[in-house]
Design an enzyme around this catalytic site. Structure first.
Site, PDB file in Angstrom:
ATOM      1  N   CYS A  90     -30.982 -22.798  41.502  1.00  0.00           N
ATOM      2  CA  CYS A  90     -30.991 -23.364  40.156  1.00  0.00           C
ATOM      3  C   CYS A  90     -32.262 -22.926  39.416  1.00  0.00           C
ATOM      4  O   CYS A  90     -33.374 -23.131  39.905  1.00  0.00           O
ATOM      5  CB  CYS A  90     -30.953 -24.883  40.285  1.00  0.00           C
ATOM      6  SG  CYS A  90     -31.027 -25.735  38.713  1.00  0.00           S
ATOM      7  N   ASN A  91     -32.074 -22.336  38.248  1.00  0.00           N
ATOM      8  CA  ASN A  91     -33.233 -21.886  37.458  1.00  0.00           C
ATOM      9  C   ASN A  91     -34.089 -23.061  37.004  1.00  0.00           C
ATOM     10  O   ASN A  91     -35.307 -22.975  36.973  1.00  0.00           O
ATOM     11  CB  ASN A  91     -32.775 -21.107  36.227  1.00  0.00           C
ATOM     12  CG  ASN A  91     -32.235 -19.746  36.574  1.00  0.00           C
ATOM     13  OD1 ASN A  91     -32.892 -18.747  36.381  1.00  0.00           O
ATOM     14  ND2 ASN A  91     -31.016 -19.698  37.114  1.00  0.00           N
ATOM     15  N   CYS A 124     -30.084 -18.553  34.073  1.00  0.00           N
ATOM     16  CA  CYS A 124     -29.317 -19.767  34.402  1.00  0.00           C
ATOM     17  C   CYS A 124     -28.156 -19.324  35.285  1.00  0.00           C
ATOM     18  O   CYS A 124     -27.559 -18.258  35.050  1.00  0.00           O
ATOM     19  CB  CYS A 124     -28.785 -20.407  33.119  1.00  0.00           C
ATOM     20  SG  CYS A 124     -27.687 -21.808  33.439  1.00  0.00           S
ATOM     21  N   THR A 125     -27.851 -20.150  36.278  1.00  0.00           N
ATOM     22  CA  THR A 125     -26.798 -19.807  37.242  1.00  0.00           C
ATOM     23  C   THR A 125     -25.459 -19.455  36.596  1.00  0.00           C
ATOM     24  O   THR A 125     -24.706 -18.654  37.125  1.00  0.00           O
ATOM     25  CB  THR A 125     -26.552 -21.022  38.157  1.00  0.00           C
ATOM     26  OG1 THR A 125     -26.447 -22.199  37.341  1.00  0.00           O
ATOM     27  CG2 THR A 125     -27.666 -21.192  39.159  1.00  0.00           C
ATOM     28  N   HIS A 126     -25.167 -20.099  35.451  1.00  0.00           N
ATOM     29  CA  HIS A 126     -23.839 -19.938  34.857  1.00  0.00           C
ATOM     30  C   HIS A 126     -23.713 -18.702  33.953  1.00  0.00           C
ATOM     31  O   HIS A 126     -22.608 -18.269  33.656  1.00  0.00           O
ATOM     32  CB  HIS A 126     -23.496 -21.166  34.007  1.00  0.00           C
ATOM     33  CG  HIS A 126     -23.236 -22.395  34.811  1.00  0.00           C
ATOM     34  ND1 HIS A 126     -24.168 -22.949  35.657  1.00  0.00           N
ATOM     35  CD2 HIS A 126     -22.135 -23.195  34.890  1.00  0.00           C
ATOM     36  CE1 HIS A 126     -23.654 -24.034  36.214  1.00  0.00           C
ATOM     37  NE2 HIS A 126     -22.436 -24.206  35.764  1.00  0.00           N
ATOM     38  N   ASP A 150     -28.243 -25.888  44.333  1.00  0.00           N
ATOM     39  CA  ASP A 150     -28.170 -25.846  42.866  1.00  0.00           C
ATOM     40  C   ASP A 150     -27.748 -27.232  42.382  1.00  0.00           C
ATOM     41  O   ASP A 150     -27.316 -28.072  43.172  1.00  0.00           O
ATOM     42  CB  ASP A 150     -27.138 -24.794  42.429  1.00  0.00           C
ATOM     43  CG  ASP A 150     -26.987 -24.735  40.915  1.00  0.00           C
ATOM     44  OD1 ASP A 150     -28.023 -24.772  40.217  1.00  0.00           O
ATOM     45  OD2 ASP A 150     -25.848 -24.690  40.413  1.00  0.00           O
ATOM     46  N   SER A 151     -27.872 -27.448  41.092  1.00  0.00           N
ATOM     47  CA  SER A 151     -27.427 -28.712  40.508  1.00  0.00           C
ATOM     48  C   SER A 151     -25.921 -28.907  40.662  1.00  0.00           C
ATOM     49  O   SER A 151     -25.433 -30.020  40.617  1.00  0.00           O
ATOM     50  CB  SER A 151     -27.776 -28.725  39.025  1.00  0.00           C
ATOM     51  OG  SER A 151     -27.265 -27.568  38.399  1.00  0.00           O
ATOM     52  N   GLU A 158     -18.118 -23.370  32.872  1.00  0.00           N
ATOM     53  CA  GLU A 158     -17.391 -24.268  33.770  1.00  0.00           C
ATOM     54  C   GLU A 158     -15.945 -24.448  33.346  1.00  0.00           C
ATOM     55  O   GLU A 158     -15.062 -24.649  34.175  1.00  0.00           O
ATOM     56  CB  GLU A 158     -18.092 -25.627  33.844  1.00  0.00           C
ATOM     57  CG  GLU A 158     -19.444 -25.483  34.486  1.00  0.00           C
ATOM     58  CD  GLU A 158     -19.881 -26.678  35.296  1.00  0.00           C
ATOM     59  OE1 GLU A 158     -19.286 -27.748  35.147  1.00  0.00           O
ATOM     60  OE2 GLU A 158     -20.835 -26.525  36.062  1.00  0.00           O
ATOM     61  N   TYR A 170     -28.923 -30.537  35.592  1.00  0.00           N
ATOM     62  CA  TYR A 170     -30.375 -30.660  35.722  1.00  0.00           C
ATOM     63  C   TYR A 170     -31.080 -30.184  34.441  1.00  0.00           C
ATOM     64  O   TYR A 170     -32.232 -30.530  34.194  1.00  0.00           O
ATOM     65  CB  TYR A 170     -30.887 -29.778  36.875  1.00  0.00           C
ATOM     66  CG  TYR A 170     -30.691 -30.326  38.282  1.00  0.00           C
ATOM     67  CD1 TYR A 170     -29.891 -31.441  38.551  1.00  0.00           C
ATOM     68  CD2 TYR A 170     -31.321 -29.697  39.362  1.00  0.00           C
ATOM     69  CE1 TYR A 170     -29.730 -31.903  39.854  1.00  0.00           C
ATOM     70  CE2 TYR A 170     -31.166 -30.159  40.657  1.00  0.00           C
ATOM     71  CZ  TYR A 170     -30.371 -31.261  40.903  1.00  0.00           C
ATOM     72  OH  TYR A 170     -30.213 -31.711  42.193  1.00  0.00           O
TER      73      TYR A 170
HETATM   74  N1  DGL Z   1     -28.049 -24.685  37.518  1.00  0.00           N
HETATM   75  C1  DGL Z   1     -28.677 -24.863  36.242  1.00  0.00           C
HETATM   76  C2  DGL Z   1     -29.683 -23.730  36.004  1.00  0.00           C
HETATM   77  O1  DGL Z   1     -29.569 -22.645  36.555  1.00  0.00           O
HETATM   78  C3  DGL Z   1     -27.663 -24.910  35.119  1.00  0.00           C
HETATM   79  C4  DGL Z   1     -26.787 -26.140  35.137  1.00  0.00           C
HETATM   80  C5  DGL Z   1     -27.567 -27.432  34.918  1.00  0.00           C
HETATM   81  O2  DGL Z   1     -28.054 -27.686  33.807  1.00  0.00           O
HETATM   82  O3  DGL Z   1     -27.675 -28.176  35.878  1.00  0.00           O
HETATM   83  O4  DGL Z   1     -30.625 -23.920  35.275  1.00  0.00           O
END
Ligand code: DGL
Length: 265
Positions: A73-74, A184-186, A10-11, A152, A42
């Site tokens: 990461c999406n 999105c992961t978050h 993931d990012s 976060e 990302y």
């Molecule tokens: N991991 C990213 C996603 O799932 C979210 C955080 C980022 O913008 O890097 O899209």
């Protein structure tokens, strides 16, 4: 049988939501997780940049002897998955298709909402896959960039996240949407506030859980499942491990064996 680890990346830290779901449903599997904390986020970067970063990380995981890759990461799943699959030989899956299958099963009104970063929403990856599966389903998408820093910071309840959610989710008010993909992961961390604002009768699809069950079937189908082992989770981050360690507990309930720094680029 294959006891080599699954590579997940993931990012940054958010992909741990996918690791958590994987470790819970596949306790025999070991996981090597890369969080690209030096180059996060990302969500607002170009396709070329995301492909370049994803390439480097997958190559590193392949060198570490991973048997399969999960793009947690999406944004990277939306912008780099096709590219990665054309370049590497091992199975590589993203989080878009699992989320779409789960949402299609859940919707009764044939109207699905998608939340994600700007990169994910602008790519229309979710919408295109939904339409490909069932062209009668209507899709309403909304980028929610402020959800990532809120998650976060651990700011997942109270007036501020509620006001942000009310703003982003207003788009669904007059709609028929009965299912929303947390793309999105978050966002799973903000599930409670999203539910409160959008209404309890709307199903929220957490791509991480949907992904874990697809990984399980790919491993079975390709005879790559681990057997007789107790899975371990080892994390590698491209920036200092300190802040990752202090935030990790917000994203996982499983045990992480180690968190180390790695230079990838
Ligand atoms: N991991 C990213 C996603 O799932 C979210 C955080 C980022 O913008 O890097 O899209």
């Amino acid at each position: 049988m294959d006891n080599r680890p699954i590579g997940v990346f993931d990012s940054g830290i958010g992909g741990l939501t996918v690791v958590d779901a994987l470790a819970k449903s596949l306790p025999n599997e070991s996981i090597l997780y890369v969080g690209d904390t030096a180059r996060v986020p990302y969500g607002n970067k170009s396709k070329a940049r995301i492909q370049e970063y994803s390439d480097e990380i997958v190559q590193w995981l392949v060198n570490e002897n991973c048997k399969m890759i999960v793009v947690a990461c999406n944004t990277a799943s939306s912008l780099a998955l096709t590219h990665l699959n054309s370049k590497f030989d091992l199975p590589i899956i993203g989080v878009i298709n699992p989320g779409v299958y789960a949402a299609i099963q859940a919707t009764k009104t044939l109207s699905i909402g998608v939340l994600g970063t700007r990169g994910t929403i602008n790519s229309a990856a979710y919408g295109k896959k939904i339409k490909l599966e069932n062209s009668r389903i209507s899709v309403i998408s909304q980028a929610c960039p402020l959800f990532v820093p809120l998650a976060e910071e651990g700011w997942i309840s109270g007036d501020v996240p509620k006001a942000v959610a009310e703003n982003y989710l207003a788009i669904f008010k007059e709609s028929n949407v009965d299912t929303v993909i947390l793309g999105c992961t978050h966002y799973p961390l903000l599930k409670t506030v999203i539910n409160e604002v959008i209404g309890g009768d709307v199903s929220l699809v957490d791509s991480s859980e949907a992904t874990a069950s697809i990984v399980q079937s790919v491993l079975k189908q390709k005879e790559l499942s681990a057997e007789g082992s107790v899975g371990e989770v080892h994390c590698f981050v491209t920036d200092s491990p300190d802040s990752f360690s202090s935030l990790a507990d917000r994203f996982v309930t499983i045990k992480i064996q180690s968190i180390s720094h790695v230079d990838i680029s």
